[in-house]
Scaffold this motif. Structure first.
Motif, PDB file in Angstrom:
ATOM      1  N   ILE A 157       6.738 -10.020 -16.233  1.00  0.00           N
ATOM      2  CA  ILE A 157       7.496  -9.263 -15.908  1.00  0.00           C
ATOM      3  C   ILE A 157       6.662  -8.618 -14.260  1.00  0.00           C
ATOM      4  CG2 ILE A 157       8.261  -6.851 -16.077  1.00  0.00           C
ATOM      5  CD1 ILE A 157      10.551  -8.092 -17.639  1.00  0.00           C
ATOM      6  N   SER A 158       6.801  -9.479 -13.250  1.00  0.00           N
ATOM      7  CA  SER A 158       6.393  -8.560 -12.243  1.00  0.00           C
ATOM      8  C   SER A 158       6.337  -7.627 -11.432  1.00  0.00           C
ATOM      9  CB  SER A 158       6.772 -10.556 -11.144  1.00  0.00           C
ATOM     10  OG  SER A 158       6.036 -10.949 -11.601  1.00  0.00           O
ATOM     11  N   ILE A 159       5.160  -6.721 -11.044  1.00  0.00           N
ATOM     12  CA  ILE A 159       5.004  -5.620 -10.743  1.00  0.00           C
ATOM     13  C   ILE A 159       4.755  -5.777  -9.256  1.00  0.00           C
ATOM     14  CG2 ILE A 159       4.554  -3.437 -10.571  1.00  0.00           C
ATOM     15  CD1 ILE A 159       4.148  -4.511 -13.927  1.00  0.00           C
ATOM     16  N   VAL A 160       5.944  -5.519  -8.230  1.00  0.00           N
ATOM     17  CA  VAL A 160       4.927  -5.633  -6.298  1.00  0.00           C
ATOM     18  C   VAL A 160       4.828  -4.774  -5.787  1.00  0.00           C
ATOM     19  CG1 VAL A 160       5.677  -6.848  -4.415  1.00  0.00           C
ATOM     20  CG2 VAL A 160       6.564  -8.157  -6.825  1.00  0.00           C
ATOM     21  N   ILE A 161       3.750  -4.294  -5.512  1.00  0.00           N
ATOM     22  CA  ILE A 161       3.145  -2.799  -4.456  1.00  0.00           C
ATOM     23  C   ILE A 161       3.028  -3.349  -2.845  1.00  0.00           C
ATOM     24  CG2 ILE A 161       1.726  -1.022  -5.469  1.00  0.00           C
ATOM     25  CD1 ILE A 161       1.931  -1.462  -7.426  1.00  0.00           C
TER      26      ILE A 161
ATOM     27  N   THR B 219      11.726   2.161  -6.718  1.00  0.00           N
ATOM     28  CA  THR B 219      11.162   1.901  -7.811  1.00  0.00           C
ATOM     29  C   THR B 219      13.001   1.573  -8.278  1.00  0.00           C
ATOM     30  OG1 THR B 219      10.765   3.878  -8.161  1.00  0.00           O
ATOM     31  CG2 THR B 219      10.950   3.278  -9.857  1.00  0.00           C
ATOM     32  N   ARG B 220      12.776   0.344  -8.034  1.00  0.00           N
ATOM     33  CA  ARG B 220      13.952  -0.802  -8.681  1.00  0.00           C
ATOM     34  C   ARG B 220      13.020  -1.723  -9.339  1.00  0.00           C
ATOM     35  NH1 ARG B 220      13.692  -1.769  -3.227  1.00  0.00           N
ATOM     36  NH2 ARG B 220      15.441  -0.038  -2.986  1.00  0.00           N
ATOM     37  N   ALA B 221      13.934  -2.848 -10.326  1.00  0.00           N
ATOM     38  CA  ALA B 221      13.969  -4.039 -11.338  1.00  0.00           C
ATOM     39  C   ALA B 221      15.074  -5.113 -10.606  1.00  0.00           C
ATOM     40  CB  ALA B 221      13.714  -3.839 -12.125  1.00  0.00           C
ATOM     41  N   PHE B 222      14.431  -6.584 -10.491  1.00  0.00           N
ATOM     42  CA  PHE B 222      15.543  -7.272 -10.400  1.00  0.00           C
ATOM     43  C   PHE B 222      15.666  -8.588 -10.620  1.00  0.00           C
ATOM     44  CE2 PHE B 222      13.550  -5.599  -6.888  1.00  0.00           C
ATOM     45  CZ  PHE B 222      12.720  -7.659  -6.630  1.00  0.00           C
ATOM     46  N   ARG B 223      16.209  -9.608 -11.398  1.00  0.00           N
ATOM     47  CA  ARG B 223      16.156 -10.803 -11.727  1.00  0.00           C
ATOM     48  C   ARG B 223      15.541 -11.499 -10.204  1.00  0.00           C
ATOM     49  NH1 ARG B 223      21.947 -13.199 -13.010  1.00  0.00           N
ATOM     50  NH2 ARG B 223      20.693 -14.873 -12.973  1.00  0.00           N
TER      51      ARG B 223
ATOM     52  N   CYS C 251       7.454 -10.608  -3.812  1.00  0.00           N
ATOM     53  CA  CYS C 251       8.617 -10.967  -4.150  1.00  0.00           C
ATOM     54  C   CYS C 251       8.680 -12.674  -4.453  1.00  0.00           C
ATOM     55  CB  CYS C 251       9.816 -10.341  -4.163  1.00  0.00           C
ATOM     56  SG  CYS C 251      10.259  -9.126  -4.106  1.00  0.00           S
ATOM     57  N   ARG C 252       7.817 -13.206  -3.337  1.00  0.00           N
ATOM     58  CA  ARG C 252       8.106 -14.918  -3.301  1.00  0.00           C
ATOM     59  C   ARG C 252       6.476 -15.136  -3.973  1.00  0.00           C
ATOM     60  NH1 ARG C 252      11.994 -18.175   0.092  1.00  0.00           N
ATOM     61  NH2 ARG C 252      13.196 -16.919   0.641  1.00  0.00           N
ATOM     62  N   ALA C 253       5.781 -14.642  -4.243  1.00  0.00           N
ATOM     63  CA  ALA C 253       4.664 -14.984  -5.494  1.00  0.00           C
ATOM     64  C   ALA C 253       4.760 -14.729  -6.547  1.00  0.00           C
ATOM     65  CB  ALA C 253       3.319 -14.292  -4.330  1.00  0.00           C
ATOM     66  N   ALA C 254       5.294 -13.284  -6.692  1.00  0.00           N
ATOM     67  CA  ALA C 254       5.928 -13.104  -8.197  1.00  0.00           C
ATOM     68  C   ALA C 254       5.813 -14.297  -9.269  1.00  0.00           C
ATOM     69  CB  ALA C 254       6.834 -11.764  -8.207  1.00  0.00           C
ATOM     70  N   LYS C 255       5.456 -14.144 -10.267  1.00  0.00           N
ATOM     71  CA  LYS C 255       5.783 -15.570 -10.986  1.00  0.00           C
ATOM     72  C   LYS C 255       6.376 -15.161 -12.336  1.00  0.00           C
ATOM     73  CE  LYS C 255       0.832 -17.252 -10.894  1.00  0.00           C
ATOM     74  NZ  LYS C 255      -0.522 -17.141 -11.521  1.00  0.00           N
ATOM     75  N   GLY C 256       7.017 -13.656 -11.967  1.00  0.00           N
ATOM     76  CA  GLY C 256       8.045 -13.328 -13.271  1.00  0.00           C
ATOM     77  C   GLY C 256       9.689 -13.319 -13.095  1.00  0.00           C
TER      78      GLY C 256
ATOM     79  N   TRP D 179       3.129  -9.285 -18.350  1.00  0.00           N
ATOM     80  CA  TRP D 179       3.111  -8.279 -16.718  1.00  0.00           C
ATOM     81  C   TRP D 179       2.386  -8.867 -16.576  1.00  0.00           C
ATOM     82  CZ3 TRP D 179      -0.150  -4.469 -15.481  1.00  0.00           C
ATOM     83  CH2 TRP D 179      -0.929  -4.111 -16.101  1.00  0.00           C
ATOM     84  N   GLU D 180       2.597  -8.580 -14.887  1.00  0.00           N
ATOM     85  CA  GLU D 180       1.214  -8.659 -13.848  1.00  0.00           C
ATOM     86  C   GLU D 180       1.332  -8.340 -13.453  1.00  0.00           C
ATOM     87  OE1 GLU D 180       1.270 -11.949 -11.583  1.00  0.00           O
ATOM     88  OE2 GLU D 180       3.549 -11.815 -10.784  1.00  0.00           O
ATOM     89  N   CYS D 181       0.604  -7.218 -12.038  1.00  0.00           N
ATOM     90  CA  CYS D 181       0.771  -6.492 -10.783  1.00  0.00           C
ATOM     91  C   CYS D 181       0.550  -7.111  -9.969  1.00  0.00           C
ATOM     92  CB  CYS D 181       0.076  -5.452 -10.920  1.00  0.00           C
ATOM     93  SG  CYS D 181       0.698  -3.708 -10.053  1.00  0.00           S
TER      94      CYS D 181
END
Length: 246
Positions: A12-16, A165-169, A89-94, A43-45
């Motif tokens: 799971i990736s959290i992007v901030i 605050t959201r989550a998505f595929r 989002c493009r760099a996220a691994k989740g 998870w990663e942040c």
């Protein structure tokens, strides 16, 4: 749809996105670690520094060095919240990506229920809507006007498109088009391209550190102007699905 059993073992990736939020970074990182200590996901942040001129970059680099679950992308100059989210989002691994603002007003404790909803396969995106907003009246009114105009022009999407605050595929990410203001239309773009959305009430907190970057000028009028571009996309968009051979 996402397979629930598969997601629990994946990332799971959290992007901030961050812009001059030095005093908020470590408290938010501590909260995220507390929340995810009680769940069974990897998870990663991913923190995206949008050209901060305070001490945010130094704090983030130390955080990344000390705590390996935290990664940092740092822009050489300010490019805007949309650019920060797009790159993050493009760099996220989740397989599932969650987003939060970096000002501490979004509550990380809401993330697990949004992720779980997406992981269950019931939706492609779980979008929060803020209950009992803690912003001043100017931000609340300008947000309400812009959100109403946006929904009227592009077709109703969600009640609080300004909620980060959201989550998505991760499959949604290629459809987040790279333009200034994109962050205001993430649910709209997802729906235009055929993804399903669920809405979930989330907590909203007052800002206790740092200064807000938004005013009626950069929230209301710019959002209304951008809506005309999204209207064109809505009329011209297509999404291809390949035939499955039997």
């Amino acid at each position: 749809m996402t397979n629930d059993k598969k997601v629990w073992g994946n990332l799971i990736s959290i992007v901030i996105p961050i812009k001059d939020e030095e005093p908020n970074i470590l408290p938010l990182a501590d909260e995220i670690e507390e929340v995810f200590s009680d769940v069974k996901w990897n998870w990663e942040c991913l923190w995206v520094d949008d050209g901060s001129v305070d001490g945010s970059v130094q704090v983030l680099r130390k955080l990344s060095n000390d705590r390996p679950r935290h990664r940092v992308i740092s822009f050489a100059a300010n490019a805007g919240q949309s650019a920060a989210l797009w790159c993050g989002c493009r760099a996220a691994k989740g397989d599932i990506i969650a987003t939060l603002d970096g000002d501490g007003q979004n509550d990380p404790h809401d993330i697990p229920k949004l992720v779980a909803l997406v992981a269950s396969g019931k939706c492609d995106m779980a979008n929060g809507y803020r209950q009992n907003r803690k912003d001043n009246w100017v931000r609340r009114i300008s947000s309400r006007i812009a959100n109403g105009f946006r929904n009227a022009m592009t077709g109703k999407t969600v009640r609080d498109v300004g909620c980060s605050t959201r989550a998505f595929r991760k499959e949604c990410v290629p459809y987040f088009l790279p333009f200034k203001g994109m962050h205001r239309f993430i649910p709209t773009l997802a729906m235009i391209y055929g993804f399903t959305i669920a809405e979930v009430p989330v907590n909203h907190r007052p800002r206790t550190r740092g200064k807000t970057k938004y005013s009626i000028w950069n929230r209301l009028w710019v959002g209304i102007f951008d809506t005309f571009g999204i209207l064109w996309i809505r009329k011209r968009a297509f999404r291809v699905k390949l035939r499955e051979d039997k």
